[in-house]
Design a protein around this motif. Sequence first.
Motif, PDB file in Angstrom:
ATOM      1  N   ASP A 183      -2.750   6.741  -2.110  1.00 27.01           N
ATOM      2  CA  ASP A 183      -3.841   6.685  -1.140  1.00 27.01           C
ATOM      3  C   ASP A 183      -3.848   5.391  -0.323  1.00 27.01           C
ATOM      4  O   ASP A 183      -4.822   5.097   0.369  1.00 27.01           O
ATOM      5  CB  ASP A 183      -5.192   6.837  -1.852  1.00 27.01           C
ATOM      6  CG  ASP A 183      -5.398   8.242  -2.379  1.00 27.01           C
ATOM      7  OD1 ASP A 183      -5.082   9.198  -1.635  1.00 27.01           O
ATOM      8  OD2 ASP A 183      -5.851   8.393  -3.527  1.00 27.01           O
ATOM      9  N   GLY A 184      -2.771   4.630  -0.398  1.00 26.60           N
ATOM     10  CA  GLY A 184      -2.680   3.425   0.401  1.00 26.60           C
ATOM     11  C   GLY A 184      -3.407   2.231  -0.171  1.00 26.60           C
ATOM     12  O   GLY A 184      -3.637   1.238   0.530  1.00 26.60           O
ATOM     13  N   TYR A 185      -3.768   2.289  -1.440  1.00 30.12           N
ATOM     14  CA  TYR A 185      -4.417   1.155  -2.097  1.00 30.12           C
ATOM     15  C   TYR A 185      -3.331   0.210  -2.635  1.00 30.12           C
ATOM     16  O   TYR A 185      -2.153   0.553  -2.641  1.00 30.12           O
ATOM     17  CB  TYR A 185      -5.339   1.640  -3.215  1.00 30.12           C
ATOM     18  CG  TYR A 185      -6.401   2.600  -2.746  1.00 30.12           C
ATOM     19  CD1 TYR A 185      -7.011   2.453  -1.498  1.00 30.12           C
ATOM     20  CD2 TYR A 185      -6.784   3.686  -3.525  1.00 30.12           C
ATOM     21  CE1 TYR A 185      -7.971   3.341  -1.050  1.00 30.12           C
ATOM     22  CE2 TYR A 185      -7.751   4.591  -3.084  1.00 30.12           C
ATOM     23  CZ  TYR A 185      -8.334   4.409  -1.837  1.00 30.12           C
ATOM     24  OH  TYR A 185      -9.279   5.296  -1.405  1.00 30.12           O
ATOM     25  N   PRO A 226       0.800  -1.225   0.000  1.00 25.20           N
ATOM     26  CA  PRO A 226       0.000   0.000   0.000  1.00 25.20           C
ATOM     27  C   PRO A 226       0.837   1.281   0.000  1.00 25.20           C
ATOM     28  O   PRO A 226       0.369   2.327  -0.445  1.00 25.20           O
ATOM     29  CB  PRO A 226      -0.838  -0.117   1.278  1.00 25.20           C
ATOM     30  CG  PRO A 226      -0.057  -1.051   2.166  1.00 25.20           C
ATOM     31  CD  PRO A 226       0.588  -2.027   1.222  1.00 25.20           C
ATOM     32  N   GLY A 227       2.074   1.203   0.474  1.00 27.96           N
ATOM     33  CA  GLY A 227       2.932   2.377   0.490  1.00 27.96           C
ATOM     34  C   GLY A 227       3.348   2.849  -0.885  1.00 27.96           C
ATOM     35  O   GLY A 227       3.873   3.952  -1.033  1.00 27.96           O
ATOM     36  N   TRP A 228       3.136   2.032  -1.909  1.00 31.41           N
ATOM     37  CA  TRP A 228       3.458   2.427  -3.282  1.00 31.41           C
ATOM     38  C   TRP A 228       2.315   3.175  -3.965  1.00 31.41           C
ATOM     39  O   TRP A 228       2.464   3.616  -5.097  1.00 31.41           O
ATOM     40  CB  TRP A 228       3.810   1.185  -4.109  1.00 31.41           C
ATOM     41  CG  TRP A 228       5.194   0.692  -3.886  1.00 31.41           C
ATOM     42  CD1 TRP A 228       6.170   1.262  -3.129  1.00 31.41           C
ATOM     43  CD2 TRP A 228       5.775  -0.486  -4.453  1.00 31.41           C
ATOM     44  NE1 TRP A 228       7.314   0.513  -3.176  1.00 31.41           N
ATOM     45  CE2 TRP A 228       7.106  -0.565  -3.979  1.00 31.41           C
ATOM     46  CE3 TRP A 228       5.309  -1.487  -5.302  1.00 31.41           C
ATOM     47  CZ2 TRP A 228       7.971  -1.596  -4.332  1.00 31.41           C
ATOM     48  CZ3 TRP A 228       6.155  -2.519  -5.662  1.00 31.41           C
ATOM     49  CH2 TRP A 228       7.473  -2.576  -5.178  1.00 31.41           C
ATOM     50  N   SER A 243      -1.530   1.461   8.193  1.00 33.72           N
ATOM     51  CA  SER A 243      -2.977   1.445   7.978  1.00 33.72           C
ATOM     52  C   SER A 243      -3.741   1.947   9.194  1.00 33.72           C
ATOM     53  O   SER A 243      -4.862   2.421   9.087  1.00 33.72           O
ATOM     54  CB  SER A 243      -3.445   0.022   7.669  1.00 33.72           C
ATOM     55  OG  SER A 243      -3.402  -0.773   8.849  1.00 33.72           O
ATOM     56  N   GLY A 244      -3.127   1.772  10.355  1.00 31.66           N
ATOM     57  CA  GLY A 244      -3.765   2.189  11.590  1.00 31.66           C
ATOM     58  C   GLY A 244      -4.522   1.109  12.326  1.00 31.66           C
ATOM     59  O   GLY A 244      -4.843   1.269  13.508  1.00 31.66           O
ATOM     60  N   TYR A 248      -9.774   0.033   4.442  1.00 28.61           N
ATOM     61  CA  TYR A 248      -8.759   0.703   3.627  1.00 28.61           C
ATOM     62  C   TYR A 248      -7.715   1.422   4.478  1.00 28.61           C
ATOM     63  O   TYR A 248      -6.680   1.854   3.962  1.00 28.61           O
ATOM     64  CB  TYR A 248      -9.419   1.694   2.669  1.00 28.61           C
ATOM     65  CG  TYR A 248     -10.327   1.037   1.665  1.00 28.61           C
ATOM     66  CD1 TYR A 248      -9.822   0.221   0.652  1.00 28.61           C
ATOM     67  CD2 TYR A 248     -11.703   1.210   1.743  1.00 28.61           C
ATOM     68  CE1 TYR A 248     -10.663  -0.397  -0.257  1.00 28.61           C
ATOM     69  CE2 TYR A 248     -12.558   0.598   0.834  1.00 28.61           C
ATOM     70  CZ  TYR A 248     -12.033  -0.208  -0.163  1.00 28.61           C
ATOM     71  OH  TYR A 248     -12.865  -0.823  -1.062  1.00 28.61           O
ATOM     72  N   GLY A 249      -7.966   1.561   5.776  1.00 27.67           N
ATOM     73  CA  GLY A 249      -6.986   2.153   6.670  1.00 27.67           C
ATOM     74  C   GLY A 249      -7.028   3.667   6.708  1.00 27.67           C
ATOM     75  O   GLY A 249      -7.916   4.312   6.148  1.00 27.67           O
ATOM     76  N   ARG A 250      -6.051   4.224   7.389  1.00 26.45           N
ATOM     77  CA  ARG A 250      -5.976   5.676   7.557  1.00 26.45           C
ATOM     78  C   ARG A 250      -6.030   6.386   6.204  1.00 26.45           C
ATOM     79  O   ARG A 250      -5.413   5.945   5.236  1.00 26.45           O
ATOM     80  CB  ARG A 250      -4.666   6.064   8.235  1.00 26.45           C
ATOM     81  CG  ARG A 250      -4.433   5.518   9.625  1.00 26.45           C
ATOM     82  CD  ARG A 250      -3.063   5.989  10.112  1.00 26.45           C
ATOM     83  NE  ARG A 250      -2.593   5.293  11.297  1.00 26.45           N
ATOM     84  CZ  ARG A 250      -2.768   5.744  12.538  1.00 26.45           C
ATOM     85  NH1 ARG A 250      -3.411   6.889  12.733  1.00 26.45           N
ATOM     86  NH2 ARG A 250      -2.294   5.063  13.568  1.00 26.45           N
ATOM     87  N   ALA A 251      -6.736   7.525   6.185  1.00 30.33           N
ATOM     88  CA  ALA A 251      -6.771   8.356   4.987  1.00 30.33           C
ATOM     89  C   ALA A 251      -6.096   9.684   5.281  1.00 30.33           C
ATOM     90  O   ALA A 251      -4.915   9.878   4.979  1.00 30.33           O
ATOM     91  CB  ALA A 251      -8.212   8.563   4.526  1.00 30.33           C
ATOM     92  N   THR A 252      -6.763  10.598   5.930  1.00 27.18           N
ATOM     93  CA  THR A 252      -6.173  11.896   6.242  1.00 27.18           C
ATOM     94  C   THR A 252      -5.165  11.816   7.375  1.00 27.18           C
ATOM     95  O   THR A 252      -4.328  12.703   7.529  1.00 27.18           O
ATOM     96  CB  THR A 252      -7.273  12.903   6.614  1.00 27.18           C
ATOM     97  OG1 THR A 252      -7.984  12.424   7.766  1.00 27.18           O
ATOM     98  CG2 THR A 252      -8.241  13.093   5.463  1.00 27.18           C
ATOM     99  N   GLU A 253      -5.219  10.737   8.171  1.00 24.88           N
ATOM    100  CA  GLU A 253      -4.320  10.601   9.321  1.00 24.88           C
ATOM    101  C   GLU A 253      -3.113   9.712   9.026  1.00 24.88           C
ATOM    102  O   GLU A 253      -2.357   9.381   9.921  1.00 24.88           O
ATOM    103  CB  GLU A 253      -5.098  10.033  10.517  1.00 24.88           C
ATOM    104  CG  GLU A 253      -6.248  10.923  10.974  1.00 24.88           C
ATOM    105  CD  GLU A 253      -7.061  10.305  12.095  1.00 24.88           C
ATOM    106  OE1 GLU A 253      -6.631   9.260  12.631  1.00 24.88           O
ATOM    107  OE2 GLU A 253      -8.114  10.841  12.435  1.00 24.88           O
ATOM    108  N   ARG A 254      -2.906   9.348   7.772  1.00 23.44           N
ATOM    109  CA  ARG A 254      -1.816   8.432   7.419  1.00 23.44           C
ATOM    110  C   ARG A 254      -0.534   9.226   7.176  1.00 23.44           C
ATOM    111  O   ARG A 254      -0.266   9.680   6.061  1.00 23.44           O
ATOM    112  CB  ARG A 254      -2.183   7.603   6.189  1.00 23.44           C
ATOM    113  CG  ARG A 254      -1.185   6.461   5.923  1.00 23.44           C
ATOM    114  CD  ARG A 254      -1.501   5.733   4.620  1.00 23.44           C
ATOM    115  NE  ARG A 254      -2.743   4.989   4.684  1.00 23.44           N
ATOM    116  CZ  ARG A 254      -2.869   3.672   4.521  1.00 23.44           C
ATOM    117  NH1 ARG A 254      -1.798   2.941   4.299  1.00 23.44           N
ATOM    118  NH2 ARG A 254      -4.052   3.083   4.562  1.00 23.44           N
TER     119      ARG A 254
END
Length: 308
Positions: free
Chosen positions: A163-165, A158-160, A244-245, A232-238
């Motif tokens: 948006d972490g997808y 997801p780091g690639w 992912s949180g 999908y995990g963290r969005a604005t807090e990533r």
Amino acid sequence: MINVQLAFLTACLGDRSLDRIAHWAAGNGYDALEIAAWPGHSREHTANHLDVAHLDQRLVDETRALLALHGLGISAISYYDNNLHPDEAERHRVHEHLRACVRAAAELDVGCVGTFVGRDPGKTVSENQHIAARVLTPLTKYAAEHGVALAVENCPMPGWHPDGYPGNLAYSPELWDWMFELGFHLNYDPSHLVWLGIDPVTAISRYGDRIAHVQAKDTQVHHDRIDRYGVYGRATERVDPWDSGWWTYRVPGLGDIDWTRVVDALHVAGYSGAVAVEHEDPVWSGTEDRVLTGLRIARDTLRPMVRP
């Protein structure tokens, strides 16, 4: 119990020489190493325990002698990078280094090279698949010509993705079927399946005959946090692109995976390769001593079920 070698991916000890890693592994109950072979300029890793780009007969002989001295095998030579990188020049560099890993594996009689499919994050899955058919099939053919399997780890990466997808198009059985058509094999890692909601044991029962290598990593799910972030995990807090949180990678034995069931399923499937610990546990990281403790925990978890 299954008759396979217990190994670990050397990337977790990137600052150690292969000599020191082999000495420690042999003295601490491991049978083999999955040797990290990233190039020195890699954006992903600095772990380069075998200089495949400059492999000559002297280095082949020295590597063979070192492992023989410690009674260790090689489960795979591995270089996990983005084989569908959007920059064509970078993609070419990745492919050339992967070919060097294949040649090194052939010279050292290693049957497997670990890698990723990757992704162009600016394109759809379907668009990536069309590109892959053109640019990745020559890689699998090259490996096959050298008697080597290109084994893709099923990590979503997801780091690639901005948006972490998923950034590695090999994360689900649906995509495994597709990548097999391209000539890839599976480097099975159950840790990723856990947080994707895929049963690791069912995956083995259906795809056991396509597994060329196994990585042992665990996942701890924090159920109290998923109510905030969703799957999908963290969005604005990533802040960290890999965080992912709501789940954390752990060494085997400290997460949610039932390793007895996983190893039993591998046995039923007739798997005969190695099981290689991939240490990405943040709790047992930060110092070399903590990393080594994590590898001991993984060994103690898996050794009762795995023997050479």
